[in-house]
Design a protein around this motif. Sequence first.
Motif, short mmCIF file in Angstrom:
data_model
loop_
_atom_site.label_atom_id
_atom_site.label_comp_id
_atom_site.label_asym_id
_atom_site.label_seq_id
_atom_site.Cartn_x
_atom_site.Cartn_y
_atom_site.Cartn_z
N LEU A 126 0.81 -1.22 0.00
CA LEU A 126 0.00 0.00 0.00
C LEU A 126 0.84 1.27 0.00
O LEU A 126 0.40 2.32 -0.45
N TYR A 127 2.08 1.16 0.49
CA TYR A 127 2.93 2.35 0.65
C TYR A 127 4.06 2.44 -0.38
O TYR A 127 4.75 3.45 -0.43
N LEU A 128 4.24 1.40 -1.17
CA LEU A 128 5.38 1.36 -2.09
C LEU A 128 5.40 2.54 -3.06
O LEU A 128 6.41 3.26 -3.16
N TYR A 129 4.32 2.73 -3.77
CA TYR A 129 4.31 3.75 -4.82
C TYR A 129 4.20 5.19 -4.28
O TYR A 129 4.84 6.09 -4.82
N PRO A 130 3.44 5.40 -3.20
CA PRO A 130 3.47 6.75 -2.60
C PRO A 130 4.86 7.16 -2.13
O PRO A 130 5.27 8.31 -2.34
N ILE A 131 5.60 6.25 -1.50
CA ILE A 131 6.96 6.57 -1.05
C ILE A 131 7.88 6.76 -2.26
O ILE A 131 8.72 7.67 -2.28
N LEU A 132 7.71 5.93 -3.27
CA LEU A 132 8.55 6.02 -4.46
C LEU A 132 8.46 7.39 -5.11
O LEU A 132 9.48 7.98 -5.49
N VAL A 133 7.22 7.92 -5.24
CA VAL A 133 7.06 9.20 -5.94
C VAL A 133 7.32 10.41 -5.04
O VAL A 133 7.42 11.54 -5.54
N SER A 134 7.43 10.18 -3.74
CA SER A 134 7.61 11.30 -2.81
C SER A 134 9.04 11.50 -2.35
O SER A 134 9.39 12.59 -1.88
N TYR A 135 9.86 10.47 -2.45
CA TYR A 135 11.23 10.55 -1.95
C TYR A 135 12.21 9.96 -2.96
O TYR A 135 11.88 9.01 -3.68
N GLU A 136 13.40 10.49 -2.97
CA GLU A 136 14.46 9.97 -3.85
C GLU A 136 15.19 8.84 -3.14
O GLU A 136 16.35 8.98 -2.73
N PHE A 137 14.50 7.73 -2.97
CA PHE A 137 15.07 6.58 -2.28
C PHE A 137 15.40 5.46 -3.28
O PHE A 137 14.68 5.29 -4.26
N PRO A 138 16.44 4.69 -3.00
CA PRO A 138 16.66 3.49 -3.82
C PRO A 138 15.57 2.46 -3.54
O PRO A 138 14.85 2.56 -2.53
N ILE A 139 15.44 1.49 -4.43
CA ILE A 139 14.36 0.51 -4.33
C ILE A 139 14.36 -0.21 -3.00
O ILE A 139 13.31 -0.41 -2.38
N LYS A 140 15.54 -0.60 -2.53
CA LYS A 140 15.61 -1.34 -1.27
C LYS A 140 15.02 -0.53 -0.13
O LYS A 140 14.30 -1.07 0.73
N LYS A 141 15.31 0.76 -0.09
CA LYS A 141 14.81 1.61 0.99
C LYS A 141 13.32 1.88 0.82
O LYS A 141 12.60 2.01 1.83
N VAL A 142 12.85 2.00 -0.41
CA VAL A 142 11.40 2.15 -0.63
C VAL A 142 10.66 0.98 -0.01
O VAL A 142 9.64 1.15 0.68
N ILE A 143 11.17 -0.23 -0.23
CA ILE A 143 10.52 -1.43 0.29
C ILE A 143 10.61 -1.49 1.81
O ILE A 143 9.62 -1.78 2.49
N SER A 144 11.79 -1.22 2.36
CA SER A 144 11.96 -1.31 3.81
C SER A 144 11.13 -0.25 4.53
O SER A 144 10.51 -0.53 5.56
N ASP A 145 11.08 0.98 3.99
CA ASP A 145 10.29 2.03 4.62
C ASP A 145 8.79 1.76 4.49
O ASP A 145 8.01 2.12 5.38
N SER A 146 8.39 1.14 3.39
CA SER A 146 6.98 0.76 3.22
C SER A 146 6.59 -0.27 4.29
O SER A 146 5.50 -0.19 4.87
N PHE A 147 7.50 -1.20 4.55
CA PHE A 147 7.24 -2.20 5.59
C PHE A 147 7.13 -1.55 6.96
O PHE A 147 6.22 -1.86 7.75
N ILE A 148 8.03 -0.62 7.25
CA ILE A 148 8.02 0.08 8.54
C ILE A 148 6.72 0.87 8.71
O ILE A 148 6.10 0.85 9.79
#
Length: 219
Positions: A126-148
């Motif tokens: 649910l959080y993967l794509y919102p975080i992706l478009v909002s922050y300049e994070f690498p893929i690994k961090k997008v996934i880990s932050d989505s989990f958090i």
Amino acid sequence: MHTLFNPENKFWNFMGKVTDVACMSLLWLLTSLPIITIGASTSAFYAFTLDAVQDEEGSVFRSYFAAFRKNFKKATVIWLLQLLLTVFLTVNLFAAWNFYLAKGILGLGLFSLALFGMIVCISTGLYLYPILVSYEFPIKKVISDSFIMAVGNPHVTLSVIVVFLLAGVGIYYISGLFFFWIGLAIFFSSYFIWGLFLKYAGIKIEKKKKKKKTIDPYL
């Protein structure tokens, strides 16, 4: 009474957003047809709706395709990983259910574990794509932050799930407009997700500058 017909009032402003979402939903459908592009399409949709909840949305077509191109690579990789994991967990869940039916209470633990894994996967997604478009994070961090975000904010996660479940009800009764129901779910879920971003980051993401913030919301 005259304020009701004022195009600047909140009601008409909101209805304008819903109209934009309807157009965006059709774009999402057309650009998702190759299947492999669903990730990029969803990220473009969220880029628009996260702006819309701040009253900073731009042109529907220009905003959508600009975000589609910008996030295509990362969004496609994330989508393929998400798809593979979902298929894997679905097979495991089906196998665990059959094992439970065959072995009774002995298979309950395995089924519960498989179900838990599926719930975590869906919640994180649910959080993967919102975080992706909002922050300049690498893929690994997008996934880990989505989990958090998913496990750390169960009330928000549950609210977003309910939004998508309501969209599922709409799809059940009016399946021909399934893409519109999905669009509405993305739009309304953006309010919850944006509120969560503000909670963690404590700062507004200024998308108008066309430059993403690199602030880690977990610092």
